[in-house]
Design an enzyme around this catalytic site. Structure first.
Site, PDB file in Angstrom:
ATOM      1  N   GLY A  17      17.242 -21.372  33.218  1.00  0.00           N
ATOM      2  CA  GLY A  17      17.489 -22.387  34.238  1.00  0.00           C
ATOM      3  C   GLY A  17      17.160 -23.793  33.781  1.00  0.00           C
ATOM      4  CG  ASN A  18      14.189 -24.460  30.698  1.00  0.00           C
ATOM      5  OD1 ASN A  18      14.980 -23.531  30.488  1.00  0.00           O
ATOM      6  ND2 ASN A  18      13.257 -24.780  29.836  1.00  0.00           N
ATOM      7  CE  LYS A 133      19.005 -13.188  40.954  1.00  0.00           C
ATOM      8  NZ  LYS A 133      17.952 -13.608  40.078  1.00  0.00           N
ATOM      9  CE  LYS A 216      19.130 -16.706  31.228  1.00  0.00           C
ATOM     10  NZ  LYS A 216      17.948 -16.245  31.886  1.00  0.00           N
ATOM     11  CE  LYS A 278      13.216 -15.477  30.547  1.00  0.00           C
ATOM     12  NZ  LYS A 278      14.585 -15.566  31.045  1.00  0.00           N
TER      13      LYS A 278
HETATM   14  P1  ADP Z   1      14.854 -18.407  32.919  1.00  0.00           P
HETATM   15  O1  ADP Z   1      15.479 -19.363  33.850  1.00  0.00           O
HETATM   16  O2  ADP Z   1      14.766 -18.913  31.518  1.00  0.00           O
HETATM   17  O3  ADP Z   1      15.395 -17.012  33.014  1.00  0.00           O
HETATM   18  P2  ADP Z   1      12.465 -17.433  34.299  1.00  0.00           P
HETATM   19  O4  ADP Z   1      11.694 -18.334  35.186  1.00  0.00           O
HETATM   20  O5  ADP Z   1      13.309 -16.376  34.907  1.00  0.00           O
HETATM   21  O6  ADP Z   1      13.302 -18.386  33.338  1.00  0.00           O
HETATM   22  O7  ADP Z   1      11.453 -16.728  33.264  1.00  0.00           O
HETATM   23  C1  ADP Z   1      10.574 -17.457  32.452  1.00  0.00           C
HETATM   24  C2  ADP Z   1       9.192 -17.548  33.117  1.00  0.00           C
HETATM   25  O8  ADP Z   1       8.535 -16.294  33.047  1.00  0.00           O
HETATM   26  C3  ADP Z   1       8.210 -18.452  32.411  1.00  0.00           C
HETATM   27  O9  ADP Z   1       8.409 -19.790  32.754  1.00  0.00           O
HETATM   28  C4  ADP Z   1       6.854 -17.916  32.907  1.00  0.00           C
HETATM   29  O10 ADP Z   1       6.368 -18.667  33.985  1.00  0.00           O
HETATM   30  C5  ADP Z   1       7.172 -16.520  33.412  1.00  0.00           C
HETATM   31  N1  ADP Z   1       6.364 -15.423  32.874  1.00  0.00           N
HETATM   32  C6  ADP Z   1       6.030 -14.324  33.591  1.00  0.00           C
HETATM   33  N2  ADP Z   1       5.290 -13.478  32.879  1.00  0.00           N
HETATM   34  C7  ADP Z   1       5.137 -14.041  31.647  1.00  0.00           C
HETATM   35  C8  ADP Z   1       4.466 -13.641  30.460  1.00  0.00           C
HETATM   36  N3  ADP Z   1       3.813 -12.475  30.394  1.00  0.00           N
HETATM   37  N4  ADP Z   1       4.526 -14.458  29.385  1.00  0.00           N
HETATM   38  C9  ADP Z   1       5.177 -15.643  29.444  1.00  0.00           C
HETATM   39  N5  ADP Z   1       5.835 -16.072  30.541  1.00  0.00           N
HETATM   40  C10 ADP Z   1       5.830 -15.287  31.647  1.00  0.00           C
HETATM   41 MG    MG Z   2      15.320 -15.754  34.779  1.00  0.00          MG
END
Ligand code: ADP
Ligand code: MG
Length: 318
Positions: A17-18, A133, A216, A278
């Site tokens: 998202g960023n 979702k 995604k 992820k």
């Molecule tokens: P994107 O839009 O890239 O999919 P998300 O917000 O869905 O981003 O996922 C990334 C976020 O996951 C990070 O910003 C962090 O806050 C969170 N997160 C949750 N658990 C963990 C972890 N164990 N290690 C690192 N980040 C984590």
């Molecule tokens: Mg995400």
């Protein structure tokens, strides 16, 4: 070793998202920075396919049509599959233009094009029995009740109000995968499976859109498998995945195996809906063709090149 570092890799980038921001103006600015990171990797000689998220954009599109439909009976609200298709067009438009500008600036002769991508899901996927979702705007309890009566699932979202929820099934196939592969193989940059792809199911010999949202990260992993990528590069808001995330004893992860990743998943180290998909998508990619030397990397957009060069990020290996 040195030779290995400069070897050309086929990379699927999953943009979080960023990379795109939360509004129209934010997206225009963010897409320029994102384009630089992508073209850096192309300039280093790698083949790049780009997958992106669409959370804020698909929400905006859904809400706009819903609001229009409520105000004026000439309009109808749109099925989720169509909302995803529109978001792919809008985001693809911005990304293909910013990437093209960056290529031109560096005098690189490459094309870039967004492919409207359909992703097949299994109608028997258990996700269809359990929609999780949240999508669209917040609803009053009264509106939520109306939807519920009409058979549309709604859920209370973390105490903030009611929202419509849709299932998030797993991708089983990417309909346009061969076209995407052809674009890559001719040295050009495809943007594909945006927002996880338009969810479709095969019914009576035809693909039909369904009301669902595919994650995604899972679609990027599926695409990476289908086009035989070497690297799945997940670019997000953290430089590395961590255990004990956000706690005093937090530890950033450098290189972990899929078995170690599974152990951490069992300990609930990765939050559902953010880091967990992820890690799971990375495991899927690595295990889908065990004989191949594949790597999944999770890092910041601004560290994309360092991640590929092994200088940072969390690397997951078989
Ligand atoms: P994107 O839009 O890239 O999919 P998300 O917000 O869905 O981003 O996922 C990334 C976020 O996951 C990070 O910003 C962090 O806050 C969170 N997160 C949750 N658990 C963990 C972890 N164990 N290690 C690192 N980040 C984590
Ligand atoms: Mg995400």
């Amino acid at each position: 070793m040195y030779y290995n570092l400069i070897m050309k890799k086929r990379i699927v980038i999953a943009l979080g998202g960023n990379a795109l921001g939360n509004s129209l103006s934010e997206q225009m600015a963010a897409a320029q920075i994102t384009a630089r990171a992508i073209v850096d990797l192309a300039e280093a000689g790698h083949e790049i396919a780009v997958v992106h998220g669409n959370g804020p954009q698909v929400g905006m599109i859904e809400t706009a049509f819903e609001t229009a439909a409520r105000a004026d009976n000439r309009f109808t609200s749109l099925p989720m599959s169509v909302c995803v298709a529109l978001s792919q067009g809008y985001i693809g438009y911005d990304l293909q233009n910013t990437i093209r500008m960056e290529l031109d600036k560096r005098k690189m002769k490459k094309d870039v094009a967004a492919i409207i991508t359909q992703v097949e899901v299994d109608p028997g996927d258990s996700a269809f029995l359990n929609p999780t979702k949240p999508i669209g705007s917040f609803l009053t309890a009264e509106d939520a009740e109306h939807l519920k009566k009409a058979g549309i699932p709604v859920m209370e979202d973390a105490g903030r109000g009611w929202r419509q929820v849709v299932p998030s099934p797993k991708p089983v196939n990417i309909i346009e995968a061969q076209t995407i592969k052809t674009i890559l193989a001719t040295g050009n940059i495809p943007i594909a499976a945006g927002g996880g792809g338009i969810p479709v199911v095969m019914l009576e010999g035809q693909y039909r859109g369904v009301s669902a949202v595919i994650d995604k990260d899972f679609s990027a992993a599926k695409l990476a498998d289908l086009i035989s990528a070497d690297i799945l590069l997940i670019l997000t808001a953290v430089e590395k995945a961590a255990v004990n995330f956000g706690k005093p004893d937090q530890k950033w992860l450098d290189t972990i195996t899929t078995a170690e990743a599974e152990k951490y998943i069992a300990e609930n180290q990765f939050a559902e809906g953010s880091m967990l998909p992820k890690i799971e998508a990375s495991i899927n990619f690595l295990r889908s063709m065990p004989g191949k030397n594949r790597t999944a990397i999770i890092t910041l957009l601004s560290k994309a090149r360092d991640g590929i060069e092994g200088k940072t990020g969390t690397r997951i290996i078989l």
